[in-house]
Design an enzyme around this catalytic site. Structure first.
Site, short mmCIF file in Angstrom:
data_model
loop_
_atom_site.label_atom_id
_atom_site.label_comp_id
_atom_site.label_asym_id
_atom_site.label_seq_id
_atom_site.Cartn_x
_atom_site.Cartn_y
_atom_site.Cartn_z
N GLY A 10 -15.17 -22.89 -39.34
CA GLY A 10 -15.91 -23.04 -40.59
C GLY A 10 -15.99 -21.74 -41.38
O GLY A 10 -15.34 -20.74 -41.03
N ASP A 31 -14.21 -26.53 -32.39
CA ASP A 31 -14.48 -27.05 -33.74
C ASP A 31 -13.76 -28.39 -33.87
O ASP A 31 -12.60 -28.50 -33.46
CB ASP A 31 -13.95 -26.05 -34.79
CG ASP A 31 -14.56 -26.27 -36.16
OD1 ASP A 31 -15.14 -25.30 -36.70
OD2 ASP A 31 -14.46 -27.40 -36.70
N ASN A 32 -14.42 -29.38 -34.44
CA ASN A 32 -13.74 -30.68 -34.59
C ASN A 32 -13.10 -30.83 -35.97
O ASN A 32 -12.67 -31.92 -36.33
CB ASN A 32 -14.70 -31.84 -34.30
CG ASN A 32 -15.81 -31.96 -35.33
OD1 ASN A 32 -15.93 -31.12 -36.22
ND2 ASN A 32 -16.60 -33.00 -35.24
N ALA A 117 -27.44 -20.66 -34.65
CA ALA A 117 -27.48 -20.49 -36.10
C ALA A 117 -28.46 -21.50 -36.70
O ALA A 117 -28.30 -22.71 -36.55
CB ALA A 117 -26.09 -20.71 -36.70
N TYR A 149 -32.56 -32.05 -42.59
CA TYR A 149 -31.80 -30.88 -42.15
C TYR A 149 -32.74 -29.79 -41.65
O TYR A 149 -32.53 -29.19 -40.58
CB TYR A 149 -30.93 -30.36 -43.30
CG TYR A 149 -30.11 -29.15 -42.93
CD1 TYR A 149 -29.06 -29.25 -42.04
CD2 TYR A 149 -30.39 -27.90 -43.48
CE1 TYR A 149 -28.30 -28.14 -41.68
CE2 TYR A 149 -29.64 -26.79 -43.15
CZ TYR A 149 -28.60 -26.91 -42.25
OH TYR A 149 -27.86 -25.81 -41.90
#
Ligand code: UDP
Length: 329
Positions: A10, A31-32, A117, A149
């Site tokens: 990302g 990571d997907n 994060a 979120y």
């Protein structure tokens, strides 16, 4: 060290990969590629010190294999950006809560130091300024999807603190509006990316509401530096840090800066929130970090001036960013 970076393809993750590779570590990215892009890490694929695993943090088998082999974890994989969260809240909640639960459970099992994060979105719409890490959170109702979120990240933080209480060295970093090379050019989750793309295409720069809302834009190299320190400074274990610049900028003036920097003839237009995000949208009007703790404990300060960071971001947009775009925003 053998370092696992979830979400390493990302925007922030891949910049973190670059910095840790440059320091000589052995780096594994999980990571997907849902938001991350292989182009962001392609330049490392040939290196013997670099490994890429294309899978989700929801796959516990993969996660366990990788965490067992790691000395340090930076957990950045998440569904990020108000637009993604509002569009598919279920996917965002599952990824952001269950994914972190998985990472921490396995970090605890294999006793691996972990950095989680988190986000300045934690503070919700609180206009207290500057926001200390122990400031109150102010959120809207659960019927407003945006706040899911913030709450998902809050659960992540609670998990982190609970494991820290059991002795696991885990640290939380709250990012404040990171920007820089490898931003998603379509601007999901970043007004900086949207304005650059609009300006370079000669489309209107869409300032929401009156444009007097503020953010503290933080150049990604600074964000990365703060993140690395959170995983290496001993005293940081068990703590949470704001990672951001304390220069407050209105969105209106950001639009003007980007228009000027790009030399674009685009006009700046003012758009109501409702036409951008639907009728039940709520906004954070002001968001300024208190950076005292990060400075005292991590020795971290965001140093890149906004003008300089925007210049470097523009160079990237011109060279690479725009080539990956679809026809219109
Ligand atoms: N924003 C804007 N125009 C856009 C996109 C965003 O004026 O096209 C504003 C948005 O309302 C917010 C700020 O820019 O006040 C930052 O938005 P972003 O989505 O970058 O991040 P966040 O809201 O999560 O801080």
């Amino acid at each position: 060290m053998r370092i696992l970076i979830t979400g390493g393809a990302g925007f922030i993750g891949s910049n973190l990969v670059d910095a840790l590779m440059a320091q000589g570590h052995e780096v594994t990215v999980l990571d997907n590629l849902s938001v991350g892009k292989i182009q962001n890490i392609a330049h490392h694929l040939e290196s013997e010190r670099f490994h890429f695993v294309n899978d989700s943090i929801l796959n516990v088998t993969t996660l366990e294999r990788l965490i067992r082999q790691s000395d340090l974890i930076y957990h950045l994989a998440a569904v990020v950006g108000v637009k993604y969260v509002v569009e598919d809240p279920l996917n965002a909640i599952i990824t952001n809560v269950r994914g972190t639960e998985n990472v921490l459970e396995l970090a605890f099992k294999y006793w691996v130091r972990t950095v989680i994060a988190s986000s300045s979105e934690i503070y919700g719409k609180s206009t207290e300024a500057p926001l200390r890490e122990d400031a109150d959170r102010l959120l809207g109702p659960t019927t407003v999807e945006r706040w899911s979120y913030s709450d998902a990240k809050a659960i992540d933080e609670y998990f982190a603190f609970a494991y820290a209480k059991k002795g696991l060295p885990v640290t939380v970093v709250r990012y404040f509006n990171a920007y820089g090379p490898r931003l998603d050019p379509l601007g999901y989750g970043s007004v900086v990316a949207r304005f650059f793309t609009q300006a370079l295409r000669g489309e209107p720069l869409t300032v929401y509401d009156d444009g007097n809302q503020t953010r503290c834009f933080t150049y990604v190299a600074d964000t990365v530096e703060g993140t690395i320190l959170a995983g290496t400074v001993k005293e940081a274990a068990g703590m949470v840090f704001n990672i951001g610049s304390n220069r407050e900028t209105t969105i209106k003036s950001l639009a003007q800066m980007i228009k000027q920097l790009t030399g674009s003839s685009s006009e700046i237009v003012y758009v109501p929130y409702t036409s951008a995000y639907g009728p039940h949208f709520e906004e954070t009007r002001r968001r300024v970090p208190d950076t005292t703790r990060a400075k005292e404990v991590l020795g971290f300060e965001a140093k890149t001036p906004l003008e300089e960071g925007l210049r470097r971001t523009l160079a990237w947009f011109r060279e690479e960013g725009l080539t990956t775009l679809s026809p219109r925003l």
